[in-house]
Design an enzyme around this catalytic site. Structure first.
Site, PDB file in Angstrom:
ATOM      1  N   GLU A   9      65.032  28.699 114.116  1.00  0.00           N
ATOM      2  CA  GLU A   9      64.701  28.356 115.493  1.00  0.00           C
ATOM      3  C   GLU A   9      63.276  28.667 115.920  1.00  0.00           C
ATOM      4  O   GLU A   9      62.857  28.238 116.985  1.00  0.00           O
ATOM      5  CB  GLU A   9      65.713  28.917 116.493  1.00  0.00           C
ATOM      6  N   ASP A  82      69.715  32.611 114.018  1.00  0.00           N
ATOM      7  CA  ASP A  82      69.994  34.042 114.121  1.00  0.00           C
ATOM      8  C   ASP A  82      71.464  34.391 113.851  1.00  0.00           C
ATOM      9  O   ASP A  82      72.353  33.601 114.158  1.00  0.00           O
ATOM     10  CB  ASP A  82      69.588  34.562 115.508  1.00  0.00           C
ATOM     11  N   ASP A  84      74.085  35.738 115.065  1.00  0.00           N
ATOM     12  CA  ASP A  84      75.037  36.168 116.089  1.00  0.00           C
ATOM     13  C   ASP A  84      75.702  34.928 116.692  1.00  0.00           C
ATOM     14  O   ASP A  84      75.459  33.809 116.251  1.00  0.00           O
ATOM     15  CB  ASP A  84      74.357  37.031 117.166  1.00  0.00           C
ATOM     16  N   GLU A  86      75.265  33.277 119.378  1.00  0.00           N
ATOM     17  CA  GLU A  86      74.394  32.228 119.888  1.00  0.00           C
ATOM     18  C   GLU A  86      73.758  31.446 118.745  1.00  0.00           C
ATOM     19  O   GLU A  86      73.716  30.217 118.777  1.00  0.00           O
ATOM     20  CB  GLU A  86      73.317  32.819 120.795  1.00  0.00           C
ATOM     21  N   TYR A 301      67.634  42.581 112.464  1.00  0.00           N
ATOM     22  CA  TYR A 301      67.879  41.783 113.666  1.00  0.00           C
ATOM     23  C   TYR A 301      68.114  42.668 114.894  1.00  0.00           C
ATOM     24  O   TYR A 301      68.838  43.657 114.826  1.00  0.00           O
ATOM     25  CB  TYR A 301      69.077  40.866 113.430  1.00  0.00           C
ATOM     26  N   ARG A 303      69.478  42.041 117.904  1.00  0.00           N
ATOM     27  CA  ARG A 303      70.640  41.930 118.795  1.00  0.00           C
ATOM     28  C   ARG A 303      71.878  42.362 118.019  1.00  0.00           C
ATOM     29  O   ARG A 303      72.418  41.614 117.225  1.00  0.00           O
ATOM     30  CB  ARG A 303      70.821  40.504 119.314  1.00  0.00           C
ATOM     31  N   HIS A 347      77.604  43.430 111.258  1.00  0.00           N
ATOM     32  CA  HIS A 347      76.225  43.596 111.696  1.00  0.00           C
ATOM     33  C   HIS A 347      75.656  44.939 111.253  1.00  0.00           C
ATOM     34  O   HIS A 347      76.367  45.806 110.791  1.00  0.00           O
ATOM     35  CB  HIS A 347      76.151  43.458 113.222  1.00  0.00           C
TER      36      HIS A 347
END
Ligand SMILES: [Zn+2]
Ligand SMILES: [Zn+2]
Length: 670
Positions: A9, A82, A84, A86, A301, A303, A347
């Protein structure tokens, strides 16, 4: 030509990955979101299972065409957005809209290193349908709330306002805190401190003891006269050691950062607001030019709500600690930290990708902000795998007639993890640490039971009970996390959004509700009590987690939410009327009273005779415009970019400031 296409992205991320993957892979960036719900329509069919109607974002058609072109002749397409919810959803939408029918695989990784990327491509997989369901559910919920609430705010308060689902909870906490502060009345109390010394030894420095009890009751002194009277009585009394308690205390290493703790510490130690922290962390994650061919990703990462650390990283950091601090600082077994129930086990915590890259070694390549945040993440990670710090706490009870004094001292026996974590200058320390520090400063000499002490002075000091503190970015995130509201990806946007809408202003780091913020909150609490109830919102967040786990359907969550929402909505739509805020000023054109209104550019005075009389007036702050020769006054305004002060002589004078000019402190915060 490369056989493989990889979509990410952001352009920096594309560059960083290109270097790692080599010539067989073409890596391109989607430049952010391509697909979303339509901007001007609801875009959700509430009659038909809340089906979302995603569309290509206007202006993104070109990039979409480019992606299609790039895909021609490629054997494999990998989506590496990413790791997650989203990222999964963005990737899925790209696959559906752009590459329908093609062989598209998902790769996800928590750090951009050769090892992690290699593993991710080895384990390229299908999209995670449950994760996407959870994300779509959240997006649809937020859309329904935003879409229906805005017109009600327009009807009651002013055109152009909007309100979101979780942001409104943030606003509510801030408004409720402000009301507690407004209601609070301070009460006076006094403390008495005795400066004592050991009589047997000459030259021994004195130490402090605080009056704790009178006649075995907690000492509560309300007035100066009482404090003076106690001092008078104590003057010729004998101060005698009654009891000595020594306890060894351990302070354990903190967990490595997750999003919420990183945002809290970056505020407490670096005074970064939550959005800034995330922006800088993203730069460190996506890759920084460190004098090699392409950028290098420096942290995992940003988040995440999991404190887990990959086994190799633990091994690496233990060796590093042994080399840099000594074997004594390495615990026998690695420290393990428990994740919250809702955390995603797959994660990882936020940590440096390479422990070998010390902050010092990167000083020529990181800018000031990047350096400070990297240092914080780096040292936090080191300390998380170190031994606890050990203290010897001494507490001495000292009797003087019916008065009991207590002297507290604390002595550091072993530095432990503090050796790594105390390196960073702390601008605001936690209360507990503050207390600890005070004790450390008070050096209590070796004493014996029954020993009689000399009295240097008695110092009475005046204090007042304090109102609860306003929230900062740090304490609000902590509160949201404790209440179960918000997730790693939402803390920073919650604060950002309510500030942008001028419902809240950040003044000297603290969050103050604006007049508009009070009004919006009060309307929501009155008409949508359940929707902006903290517990209800927390339960919805939990259910979205269950959707991700696959134990609940997205439709079930949406229905549970929509039912009470629709009831409140129908009632509000039928009953809300415009609120008129009167003033004691009158219109200089027609003599009718002036009323307060909110417009696109902020608050102003309007003639109540509108639309017959179109007279309006600005509301000035009373502060002169600092532009030389201008003579105007500063006015509160807001624009799409948030709240600011402008000049009453606009457009002749274009002075603007985020703060009133005297407020130099604030300027730095930007
Ligand atoms: Zn008028
Ligand atoms: Zn001016």
């Amino acid at each position: 030509m490369s056989k493989n296409l990889v979509i990410v992205e952001s352009p920096t991320k594309a560059k960083t990955i290109t270097k790692i993957l080599g010539d067989d892979f073409r890596v391109i960036s989607s430049m952010g979101h391509i697909i979303d719900l339509p901007a001007k329509k609801l875009g959700v069919d509430v009659e038909d299972k809340f089906k979302p109607a995603y569309v290509v974002i206007p202006g993104r058609k070109k990039i979409l065409a480019q992606l299609k072109k790039e895909a021609k002749g490629k054997e494999n397409i990998y989506i590496a957005t990413d790791p997650d919810r989203e990222g999964e959803a963005i990737g899925w939408q790209i696959k559906e809209k752009v590459f329908k029918g093609k062989n598209v695989m998902r790769v996800s990784f928590h750090e951009i290193t050769p090892h992690a990327i290699g593993e991710a491509f080895k384990h390229a997989r299908e999209f995670d349908a449950q994760m996407i369901e959870a994300q779509v559910g959240r997006r649809v919920l937020d859309r329904i709330v935003g879409y229906f609430l805005s017109p009600l705010l327009w009807k009651k308060i002013a055109r152009g306002l909007s309100a979101g689902r979780v942001q409104s909870i943030g606003l509510r906490l801030i408004v409720e805190r402000e009301r507690q502060i407004q209601k609070f009345t301070a009460s006076e109390y006094w403390e008495i401190t005795a400066e004592l010394f050991k009589q047997k030894v000459s030259g021994e420095s004195s130490f402090l003891a605080k009056l704790e009890k009178i006649d075995n009751q907690k000492a509560e002194i309300k007035r100066n006269e009482d404090a003076q009277e106690i001092c008078r009585q104590l003057k010729d009394k004998e101060f005698k050691v009654l009891e000595i308690k020594k306890t060894e205390k351990k302070r354990y290493a903190p967990a490595p950062f997750i999003t919420s703790t990183m945002q809290q510490e970056a505020f407490n130690k670096l005074r970064f607001n939550a959005s800034k922290t995330m922006l800088v962390a993203q730069q460190l994650y996506e890759g920084i030019d460190i004098g090699e061919d392409n950028p290098v990703g420096l942290i995992t990462y940003m988040r995440t709500d999991s404190p887990n650390v990959a086994a190799e990283a633990i091994q690496e950091v233990r060796e590093h600690i042994g080399r840099s601090f000594g074997k004594d600082f390495v615990p026998e077994k690695p420290n393990v930290f428990k994740a919250k129930k809702s955390a995603q086990q797959a994660h990882e915590a936020i940590r440096p990708s390479y422990v070998s890259r010390s902050p010092e070694s990167l000083k020529d390549f990181l800018n000031h902000d990047q350096m400070r945040l990297y240092e914080l993440i780096y040292n936090r990670f080191l300390s998380s795998q170190m031994k606890p710090a050990e203290f010897l706490a001494t507490s001495v009870d000292i009797q003087a007639d019916k008065y009991l004094f207590v002297a507290n001292g604390s002595h550091l026996l072993f530095e432990g993890f503090l050796a790594a974590y105390n390196k960073i200058q702390e601008e605001e320390e936690k209360e507990e640490q503050e207390e600890e520090k005070e004790k450390t400063k008070n050096v209590v000499p070796p004493l014996e039971k029954g020993e009689v002490l000399g009295l240097n002075t008695l110092v009475p000091s005046q204090h007042f009970t304090k109102p609860p503190a306003r929230y900062s970015d740090s304490s609000l995130i902590k509160a949201l996390e404790e209440e179960g509201i918000g997730r790693p990806s939402t803390y920073a946007p919650i604060i950002y959004t309510i500030i942008l809408r001028d419902y809240v202003r950040r003044i000297k780091g603290y969050l103050n509700p604006s007049e508009l913020g009070f009004k919006v909150n009060d309307m929501l609490v009155e008409y949508f009590p359940k929707i902006i109830d903290v517990k209800f919102t927390a339960s919805i967040e939990e259910k979205l987690d269950e959707v991700e786990e696959g134990t609940l359907s997205r439709i079930a969550v949406l229905e549970e939410f929509y039912q009470p929402f629709k009831e409140s909505l129908d009632f509000a739509q039928a009953n809300i009327v415009k609120e008129v805020i009167t003033t004691d000023q009158v219109c200089d054109k027609c003599g009718k009273p002036l009323i307060v209104k909110w417009g696109r550019r902020g608050k102003f005075l309007s003639c109540s005779g509108f639309p017959e009389c179109k007279n309006s007036k600005s509301i000035t702050s009373g502060v002169k415009c600092p532009t030389e020769g201008c003579g105007g006054e500063l006015i509160e305004r807001h624009s799409k970019r948030g709240f600011f002060y402008g000049c009453s002589n606009f457009p002749k004078c274009t002075f603007t400031s985020r703060n009133l000019p005297e407020d130099k402190e604030e300027e730095k915060e930007k």
